[in-house]
Design an enzyme around this catalytic site. Structure first.
Site, mmCIF file in Angstrom:
data_model
loop_
_atom_site.group_PDB
_atom_site.id
_atom_site.type_symbol
_atom_site.label_atom_id
_atom_site.label_comp_id
_atom_site.label_asym_id
_atom_site.label_seq_id
_atom_site.Cartn_x
_atom_site.Cartn_y
_atom_site.Cartn_z
ATOM 1 C CD GLU A 90 7.777 -87.055 -7.457
ATOM 2 O OE1 GLU A 90 8.901 -86.362 -6.886
ATOM 3 O OE2 GLU A 90 7.246 -86.572 -8.193
ATOM 4 C CE LYS A 143 7.560 -80.052 -12.770
ATOM 5 N NZ LYS A 143 8.317 -80.454 -11.652
ATOM 6 C CG PHE A 197 9.910 -86.872 -21.792
ATOM 7 C CD1 PHE A 197 8.818 -87.501 -20.730
ATOM 8 C CD2 PHE A 197 9.134 -86.288 -22.962
ATOM 9 C CE1 PHE A 197 7.634 -87.160 -20.869
ATOM 10 C CE2 PHE A 197 7.759 -86.028 -23.025
ATOM 11 C CZ PHE A 197 6.986 -86.406 -21.651
#
Length: 416
Positions: free
Chosen positions: A316, A337, A403
């Site tokens: 990323e 997160k 995913f």
């Protein structure tokens, strides 16, 4: 036909850091970790024995016990967060056209808690199979959007978006497009997840996706740190009221921010791993900037997907460097997160809320738990490590990747 402008008029949150937007935000900027030993079940035989659980939440504060038992926890969180957002937005159902108010709600997994418990009971039973008559309605991933609309009488567009960890960002994108095309006035968008249970922890353990830092759960989610070893599973919900600008102005609604751009792409690379050069992430951020009619220098803050996995974090940041060039060094970047854990299908919604409040208050929430520099990560990027940063934020971008190679990004800017 000119596209209509879309603004944010209400927020709601049920998170591991608090069960209101104010508590969530206060703990985000304070750098509080929501990770601790699992209390829902005996996790002593699992490789991972901790998670970011929602705390002190009682659905019977909102629904009576009989009704609550008909719903999976992921729908409990959805109802609680959406109730908050609808109240915050000041939606007067007696005065508004309910045919023009919709719900687009996301979940990556849906009612996995119900599915597990029902199948477990069946496997332990003898004789004729007995299943709860609400088994199927409790499990399906679209039921939360249905319950929100039934509860409030909203008869506009109503469906679920499912794209793993990008699910609730896709809900925002679909809501954005419905409104700016003039098809509806208001949409309750967001997502919820409740997968802190045996199959949730066991399944992600089997994928080697979760951190196993059982000796120190509060520091286990450590995006960008050299010693990161996987994400921490989270749960909860985020709700955002998106509304057509003129409609919001006509009813005197408060406006938090404007949603100005979005992008959705695919890696087309691997079932669970990101493209090593971040090609899908590059294309989705470029698409969002183009949609917003913005350039790299217009973005001040990026709330990254940043899950604390060895491959994902590097890919990323490579993508950000490619898209933003020299402007990458002028950005603040952070992964919330590190505090909330990974809320899967609800991640995009609570992270979009973090972007909106960061703009409102001029504070970038930190990336906590960073102790060791990763030589694979550009040391000149400002990852907002371990402490919040004050700065004027005129525009913020939020990334989510799921995913299956699903990529989704949204850009918010201050309402002018």
């Amino acid at each position: 036909m000119p596209l209509k402008r879309v603004v944010v008029t209400g927020l709601g949150a049920i998170t591991p850091l608090g069960n209101t937007v104010d508590d969530y935000w206060k703990n985000l900027i304070a750098g509080v970790s929501g990770s601790a030993n699992i209390t829902r079940f005996d996790a002593s035989n699992f490789k991972t024995q901790f998670a970011c659980e929602v705390k002190n939440f009682n659905i019977e504060d909102i629904l009576d016990r009989k009704e609550a038992r008909k719903l999976d926890p992921y729908t409990h969180y959805a109802i609680a967060a959406s109730d908050q957002a609808i109240l915050d937005a000041g939606i007067d159902k007696e005065k508004l056209n309910l045919d023009k108010i919709g719900v687009i709600w996301a979940s990556g997994i849906g009612g996995i808690d119900t599915f597990y418990k029902e199948v477990r009971e069946y496997s332990l039973g003898t004789g004729a199979p007995r299943f709860n008559p609400f088994f199927i309605p409790k499990v399906i991933a679209d039921i939360a959007s249905g319950h929100i609309s039934i509860r409030h009488g909203f008869r506009g567009p109503n469906f679920a978006t499912v794209s793993a960890c990008a699910s609730s960002t896709h809900s925002l994108i679909d809501a954005f497009n419905f409104i700016r095309l003039g098809k509806t006035n208001i949409i309750v968008a967001g997502g919820s997840e409740a997968a802190v249970n045996e199959p949730g922890i066991g399944g992600f353990n089997a994928l080697h996706a979760l951190s196993t830092r059982n000796d120190d759960p509060s520091t286990a989610s450590r995006p960008f740190d050299k010693d990161r070893d996987g994400f921490v599973l989270g749960e909860g919900a985020g709700a955002i009221i998106l509304e057509e600008l003129e409609h919001a102005k006509a009813r005197g609604a408060k406006i938090y921010a404007e949603l100005v751009g979005s992008g959705a792409t695919a890696d087309a690379y691997h079932m669970t791993a990101p493209h090593p050069e971040g090609l899908g992430a590059i294309s989705v951020m470029n698409m969002s900037l183009e949609d917003a009619n913005m350039g790299p220098s217009d973005i001040d803050y990026i709330n990254v997907h940043g899950t604390s996995t060895p491959l994902g974090d590097v890919a990323e940041l490579k993508a950000i460097s490619k898209v933003f060039g020299e402007n990458a060094y002028k950005l603040n970047i952070s992964s919330t997160k590190s505090m909330t854990g990974h809320l899967l299908g609800a991640a995009g919604a609570i992270e979009a809320i973090a972007c909106i409040l960061a703009m409102r208050d001029g504070i970038v929430p930190p990336t906590i738990n960073h102790t060791t520099v990763d030589p694979e990560i550009d040391p000149n990027l400002n990852l907002t490590l371990n402490a919040p940063a004050k700065r004027t934020i005129n525009a913020a971008l939020s990334n989510t990747f799921g995913f299956g190679g699903h990529n989704a990004s949204v850009i918010f800017k201050k309402y002018q």
